[in-house]
Design an enzyme around this catalytic site. Structure first.
Site, PDB file in Angstrom:
ATOM      1  N   CYS A 142      11.179 -29.281 -20.135  1.00 14.94           N
ATOM      2  CA  CYS A 142      11.958 -28.188 -20.725  1.00 14.94           C
ATOM      3  C   CYS A 142      11.089 -27.464 -21.736  1.00 14.94           C
ATOM      4  O   CYS A 142      10.396 -28.107 -22.526  1.00 14.94           O
ATOM      5  CB  CYS A 142      13.195 -28.767 -21.405  1.00 14.94           C
ATOM      6  SG  CYS A 142      14.228 -27.515 -22.187  1.00 14.94           S
ATOM      7  N   LEU A 143      11.121 -26.135 -21.719  1.00 16.08           N
ATOM      8  CA  LEU A 143      10.299 -25.356 -22.647  1.00 16.08           C
ATOM      9  C   LEU A 143      10.699 -25.617 -24.097  1.00 16.08           C
ATOM     10  O   LEU A 143       9.905 -25.395 -25.011  1.00 16.08           O
ATOM     11  CB  LEU A 143      10.403 -23.858 -22.328  1.00 16.08           C
ATOM     12  CG  LEU A 143       9.845 -23.441 -20.950  1.00 16.08           C
ATOM     13  CD1 LEU A 143      10.125 -21.972 -20.683  1.00 16.08           C
ATOM     14  CD2 LEU A 143       8.350 -23.728 -20.859  1.00 16.08           C
ATOM     15  N   GLY A 161      12.707 -21.650 -15.346  1.00 14.96           N
ATOM     16  CA  GLY A 161      14.045 -21.255 -15.755  1.00 14.96           C
ATOM     17  C   GLY A 161      14.136 -21.139 -17.260  1.00 14.96           C
ATOM     18  O   GLY A 161      13.356 -21.756 -17.994  1.00 14.96           O
ATOM     19  N   GLN A 214      17.722 -20.506 -25.523  1.00 14.22           N
ATOM     20  CA  GLN A 214      16.344 -20.945 -25.781  1.00 14.22           C
ATOM     21  C   GLN A 214      15.512 -19.872 -26.480  1.00 14.22           C
ATOM     22  O   GLN A 214      14.423 -20.154 -26.978  1.00 14.22           O
ATOM     23  CB  GLN A 214      15.655 -21.368 -24.479  1.00 14.22           C
ATOM     24  CG  GLN A 214      16.245 -22.659 -23.898  1.00 14.22           C
ATOM     25  CD  GLN A 214      15.506 -23.075 -22.650  1.00 14.22           C
ATOM     26  OE1 GLN A 214      15.795 -22.583 -21.571  1.00 14.22           O
ATOM     27  NE2 GLN A 214      14.540 -23.954 -22.800  1.00 14.22           N
ATOM     28  N   HIS A 242      20.034 -27.542 -14.665  1.00  8.97           N
ATOM     29  CA  HIS A 242      19.354 -27.691 -15.956  1.00  8.97           C
ATOM     30  C   HIS A 242      19.709 -26.517 -16.886  1.00  8.97           C
ATOM     31  O   HIS A 242      20.028 -26.714 -18.056  1.00  8.97           O
ATOM     32  CB  HIS A 242      17.837 -27.770 -15.700  1.00  8.97           C
ATOM     33  CG  HIS A 242      16.982 -27.895 -16.922  1.00  8.97           C
ATOM     34  ND1 HIS A 242      16.170 -28.980 -17.159  1.00  8.97           N
ATOM     35  CD2 HIS A 242      16.795 -27.058 -17.983  1.00  8.97           C
ATOM     36  CE1 HIS A 242      15.536 -28.800 -18.311  1.00  8.97           C
ATOM     37  NE2 HIS A 242      15.893 -27.635 -18.825  1.00  8.97           N
ATOM     38  N   GLU A 243      19.677 -25.291 -16.346  1.00  4.17           N
ATOM     39  CA  GLU A 243      19.924 -24.100 -17.180  1.00  4.17           C
ATOM     40  C   GLU A 243      21.401 -23.965 -17.542  1.00  4.17           C
ATOM     41  O   GLU A 243      21.738 -23.544 -18.656  1.00  4.17           O
ATOM     42  CB  GLU A 243      19.417 -22.834 -16.491  1.00  4.17           C
ATOM     43  CG  GLU A 243      17.928 -22.827 -16.139  1.00  4.17           C
ATOM     44  CD  GLU A 243      17.014 -23.231 -17.281  1.00  4.17           C
ATOM     45  OE1 GLU A 243      17.360 -22.991 -18.454  1.00  4.17           O
ATOM     46  OE2 GLU A 243      15.953 -23.830 -16.999  1.00  4.17           O
ATOM     47  N   HIS A 272      22.093 -26.017 -20.389  1.00  7.23           N
ATOM     48  CA  HIS A 272      21.663 -25.386 -21.642  1.00  7.23           C
ATOM     49  C   HIS A 272      22.762 -24.516 -22.247  1.00  7.23           C
ATOM     50  O   HIS A 272      22.984 -24.550 -23.459  1.00  7.23           O
ATOM     51  CB  HIS A 272      20.442 -24.477 -21.400  1.00  7.23           C
ATOM     52  CG  HIS A 272      19.122 -25.165 -21.590  1.00  7.23           C
ATOM     53  ND1 HIS A 272      18.763 -25.779 -22.760  1.00  7.23           N
ATOM     54  CD2 HIS A 272      18.055 -25.289 -20.756  1.00  7.23           C
ATOM     55  CE1 HIS A 272      17.529 -26.273 -22.634  1.00  7.23           C
ATOM     56  NE2 HIS A 272      17.081 -25.991 -21.420  1.00  7.23           N
TER      57      HIS A 272
HETATM   58 NI    NI Z   1      15.265 -26.477 -20.445  1.00  3.56          NI
END
Ligand code: NI
Length: 172
Positions: A94-95, A46, A51, A136-137, A140
């Protein structure tokens, strides 16, 4: 399509509350295409637009794994409209917070509403990995990171580590 650089902790943009998309135009479609390419390349399941530094309420998800056929989902202005009382605990990463994972408790099932790229309103009921990635997204785009669901002690430790790392990089 192009791969965009991923914003990482301690970049303060990760704390911005993203703005709703008013019009799904060519720019938004290009953003979505780039986000998919960036997400698959990472690889991740995701990605939220912030991000890649774009404060818009745009999310890409593909919660399929391994050999399964790809199932990309683009979500414009997504929101959680219902969450189950039942919770589950699962390892998350998380990226934007590379090389750190921890267990996070979240509602096991959610209902989400969003627009697809044609501007149609879609409602989905999700569970398992898809429900987790959705939450999670959507966090963000509200400036919330998964480490915010951990104890303050753990969160402070992770944040400090990334601030130190950034200082070290700047000094080099
Ligand atoms: Ni993340």
């Amino acid at each position: 399509m192009s791969i965009r650089p991923i914003v990482q902790l301690p970049d303060k943009r990760l704390r911005l509350v993203s703005e709703p998309v008013v019009k799904i135009d060519a720019e938004v479609k290009k953003l979505v295409a780039d986000m998919f390419e960036t997400m698959y390349e990472a690889p991740g399941v995701g990605l939220a637009a912030i991000q890649v530094g774009v404060p818009k309420r745009v999310v890409t998800i593909d919660a399929t794994r391994g050999e399964e056929e790809k199932h990309p989902v683009a979500l414009i202005n997504p929101e959680i409209v219902w969450s189950s009382d039942e919770k589950s605990v699962h390892e998350e990463g998380c990226l934007s917070i590379p090389e750190f994972t921890d267990e996070v408790e979240r509602p096991e099932k959610v209902k989400a509403r969003f627009l697809d790229l044609e501007g149609r309103t879609i409602e989905v009921e999700a569970e398992g990995l898809f429900a987790r990635v959705l939450q999670h997204e959507i966090d963000h785009i509200n400036g919330v990171l998964f480490i915010d669901h951990l104890s303050k002690l753990k969160r402070d430790r992770v944040e400090k580590k990334f601030v130190k790392g950034a200082k070290r990089e700047a000094a080099e």
